[in-house]
Design an enzyme around this catalytic site. Structure first.
Site, PDB file in Angstrom:
ATOM      1  N   CYS A 102       0.822  -1.200   0.000  1.00 51.08           N
ATOM      2  CA  CYS A 102       0.000   0.000   0.000  1.00 51.08           C
ATOM      3  C   CYS A 102       0.859   1.253   0.000  1.00 51.08           C
ATOM      4  CB  CYS A 102      -0.885   0.003   1.236  1.00 51.08           C
ATOM      5  SG  CYS A 102      -1.868  -1.482   1.331  1.00 51.08           S
ATOM      6  N   GLY A 131      -1.329   1.046  -4.994  1.00 54.41           N
ATOM      7  CA  GLY A 131      -2.610   0.452  -4.631  1.00 54.41           C
ATOM      8  C   GLY A 131      -3.756   1.113  -5.353  1.00 54.41           C
ATOM      9  N   ASN A 163       1.244   0.184   5.830  1.00 50.18           N
ATOM     10  CA  ASN A 163       1.793  -0.511   4.664  1.00 50.18           C
ATOM     11  C   ASN A 163       2.726  -1.585   5.191  1.00 50.18           C
ATOM     12  OD1 ASN A 163       4.435   0.284   2.306  1.00 50.18           O
ATOM     13  ND2 ASN A 163       2.868  -1.269   2.131  1.00 50.18           N
ATOM     14  N   GLY A 164       2.430  -2.838   4.875  1.00 50.01           N
ATOM     15  CA  GLY A 164       3.281  -3.926   5.341  1.00 50.01           C
ATOM     16  C   GLY A 164       2.456  -5.143   5.670  1.00 50.01           C
ATOM     17  N   TYR A 176      10.970  -3.216  -8.673  1.00 47.87           N
ATOM     18  CA  TYR A 176       9.689  -3.089  -9.353  1.00 47.87           C
ATOM     19  C   TYR A 176       8.746  -2.064  -8.736  1.00 47.87           C
ATOM     20  CZ  TYR A 176       4.855  -4.186 -10.470  1.00 47.87           C
ATOM     21  OH  TYR A 176       3.548  -4.073 -10.830  1.00 47.87           O
TER      22      TYR A 176
HETATM   23  P1  AMP Z   1       4.015 -12.524 -14.048  1.00 47.44           P
HETATM   24  O1  AMP Z   1       3.276 -12.340 -15.302  1.00 47.44           O
HETATM   25  O2  AMP Z   1       3.164 -13.154 -12.982  1.00 47.44           O
HETATM   26  O3  AMP Z   1       5.333 -13.218 -14.209  1.00 47.44           O
HETATM   27  O4  AMP Z   1       4.310 -11.087 -13.492  1.00 47.44           O
HETATM   28  C1  AMP Z   1       5.505 -10.465 -13.780  1.00 47.44           C
HETATM   29  C2  AMP Z   1       5.294  -8.999 -13.955  1.00 47.44           C
HETATM   30  O5  AMP Z   1       4.582  -8.455 -12.849  1.00 47.44           O
HETATM   31  C3  AMP Z   1       6.629  -8.316 -14.047  1.00 47.44           C
HETATM   32  O6  AMP Z   1       6.718  -7.802 -15.346  1.00 47.44           O
HETATM   33  C4  AMP Z   1       6.610  -7.226 -13.026  1.00 47.44           C
HETATM   34  O7  AMP Z   1       6.695  -5.978 -13.668  1.00 47.44           O
HETATM   35  C5  AMP Z   1       5.292  -7.361 -12.315  1.00 47.44           C
HETATM   36  N1  AMP Z   1       5.447  -7.658 -10.860  1.00 47.44           N
HETATM   37  C6  AMP Z   1       6.496  -8.122 -10.209  1.00 47.44           C
HETATM   38  N2  AMP Z   1       6.243  -8.274  -8.882  1.00 47.44           N
HETATM   39  C7  AMP Z   1       4.982  -7.865  -8.712  1.00 47.44           C
HETATM   40  C8  AMP Z   1       4.129  -7.752  -7.581  1.00 47.44           C
HETATM   41  N3  AMP Z   1       4.545  -8.121  -6.372  1.00 47.44           N
HETATM   42  N4  AMP Z   1       2.883  -7.271  -7.772  1.00 47.44           N
HETATM   43  C9  AMP Z   1       2.466  -6.924  -8.983  1.00 47.44           C
HETATM   44  N5  AMP Z   1       3.210  -7.024 -10.097  1.00 47.44           N
HETATM   45  C10 AMP Z   1       4.449  -7.477  -9.972  1.00 47.44           C
END
Ligand code: AMP
Ligand code: SF4
Length: 470
Positions: free
Chosen positions: A12, A38, A112-113, A252
């Site tokens: 968040c 979020g 947040n956490g 990210y």
């Molecule tokens: P996936 O398609 O499940 O492999 O998601 C990978 C993509 O989601 C990557 O391109 C990241 O930019 C993004 N990503 C990485 N970690 C997270 C996260 N915790 N929550 C949302 N998106 C994420």
């Protein structure tokens, strides 16, 4: 009987202002800058010194707050929250800030956490007769604070914080004071700034820039700030230990224009890309990044490799993050709607496609397919972070172990599954160096548990990631 506590506070964003006639409006702008943290719910609490007002709702900040609603949020100070609950109870009650009223006054909390011992504390509180109204772990903290009415509030907060374990950046507010706390390891980002005579607090510094505030410093691990009309007081409720800020914030989650611990996120990502190019070079014609989060790393890769950086992929910015889509089928649909390959750039080319991370593998598989459909001769996938093999217990939804592609497959197997001509990840050492550049002070070394399995805090035997509880 209410359900199990769910850590509904993943990823968040929190923002607060103390001592400004336009506190709610500034909080709205601050939360808008934190919207990437979020999109599911948003809320603001204000105080005028005597009364507190709360408004919250489902959706984006501009969906929750009309100008009229915001104008009704009078007061000189406020705290706000944007929420990203990827699973579990998306009910109205759990949207933050949470607000509690008692004979001793009001208490608003924004978190947040994720608290790893929330369930144990909830059981304990209920055993002592407390009635919890939400399934949010944040409410547990409010109860711990409120059950010590004999103590000055700052002491009650510090007592409560010594009982909760895990990751937390907290903003709390009573009628006449604001409290800002970061967990003893400083896992989540939280910064202090000022705007004229007012104090501002934000999950990320990008929100300071938006409102013209000046960054002062990060909240220290184990520190409680008490902010009121007399200024800011710093208290410590835990002995200083090494900060282990979440590395995924650099990889990210944070916005590229934010600084974490004084380090710019874009510049860190660029270094990740450069390290990746050194660790995993490949014969290719162009480098492209997946908008938006991996552009910085892709630029770094291209610069280091001496290859042209091109816009091989275009994002439609009006589609939400793919990750939010509930089902695999919808997620795949989401990726399709969100990204297009640029035929004129990739046709007949050997393309290096840099992404920041792979979670389930859906995005990479789809993008390789898109690039090939657009005529790319070869697609070499380079990931600017190590394989995510372990769940996160600290408030980032990196999915359950079962869904993490790297928890169950070798790099070679993932390469085959996503249809890439080659696949390589950055090493944990490469990531660490890219972020910290050999710093050897106390701040050196962030949390890398989802990559290495080396969790910086105790993990309770019954701790399960929040999203597995739903
Ligand atoms: P996936 O398609 O499940 O492999 O998601 C990978 C993509 O989601 C990557 O391109 C990241 O930019 C993004 N990503 C990485 N970690 C997270 C996260 N915790 N929550 C949302 N998106 C994420
Ligand atoms: Fe961040 Fe990973 Fe640590 Fe979770 S486990 S706090 S996502 S580095």
């Amino acid at each position: 009987m209410l359900g199990e506590i769910k850590g509904l506070n993943e990823e968040c964003g929190i923002f607060g202002v103390w001592g400004h006639s336009e506190a709610a409006q500034l909080t709205y702008y601050g939360l808008h800058a934190l919207q990437h943290r979020g999109q599911e719910g948003a809320g603001i609490v204000t105080t005028d010194g005597e009364h507190m007002k709360l408004a919250k709702g489902h959706g984006l900040i501009n969906e929750v707050f009309s100008q009229e609603r915001l104008d009704g949020m009078t007061g000189h100070s406020s705290i706000g929250h944007v929420r990203y609950a990827t699973s579990g109870d998306g009910s109205y009650e759990n949207i933050q800030p949470l607000m509690f009223r008692s004979q001793t006054g009001g208490l608003a909390l924004a978190h947040n956490g994720n608290l790893v011992n929330a369930q144990a504390l909830k059981n304990q509180l209920e055993g002592q007769g407390s009635i919890l109204q939400t399934t949010s772990d944040t409410e547990v903290v409010a109860h711990l604070i409120k059950r010590a009415p004999h103590l000055p509030i700052d002491e009650a907060i510090m007592d409560a914080l010594t009982m909760v374990k895990g990751a937390y950046a907290f903003l709390m507010m009573t009628e006449d004071q604001m409290f800002v706390a970061n967990d003893p390891r400083g896992l989540r980002p939280l910064s202090l700034g000022y705007l004229g005579d007012s104090w501002v607090v934000s999950s990320e510094t990008c929100a300071f820039d938006v409102i013209g505030a000046t960054y002062e410093r990060d909240i220290r691990p184990g520190e409680l700030l008490v902010i009121d009309n007399d200024g800011v007081k710093s208290k410590r409720y835990s002995a200083p230990i090494q900060r282990t800020l979440c590395s995924m914030e650099y990889v990210y989650f944070s916005r590229p224009d934010s600084n974490l611990d004084g380090k710019n996120v874009h510049a860190s990502r660029k270094r990740m890309g450069k390290s990746l190019a050194k660790e995993a070079p490949v014969e290719a014609d162009v480098v492209t990044g997946v908008p938006d989060s991996s552009i910085s790393a892709a630029i770094g890769y291209a610069e280091q490799a001496g290859l042209p950086y091109e816009l091989g992929l275009i994002k439609n910015r009006y589609v939400g993050r793919t990750f939010i889509q509930p089902s695999q089928e919808l997620r795949e649909q989401g990726v399709k709607m969100k990204l297009s390959a640029v035929r004129g750039i990739v046709e007949g080319k050997r393309v290096v496609m840099v992404d920041d991370s792979i979670v389930r593998g859906t995005t990479s598989r789809r993008i390789v397919q898109l690039l090939k459909e657009a005529g790319a001769k070869e697609v070499h996938v380079r990931i600017a972070s190590p394989p995510i093999q372990n769940p996160c217990y600290y408030g980032i939804d990196t999915s359950t172990s079962g869904e993490l592609i790297a928890a169950n497959n070798s790099v070679k197997e993932i390469e085959e599954q996503i249809g890439a001509d080659s696949l390589a990840y950055l090493t944990p050492e490469g990531l660490n160096d890219a972020i910290y550049q050999g710093e050897d002070d106390l701040n050196h070394g962030g949390c890398m548990a989802c990559f290495t399995g080396n969790y910086p805090t105790e993990i309770y035997p019954n701790t399960i990631p929040p999203y597995e509880k739903a």
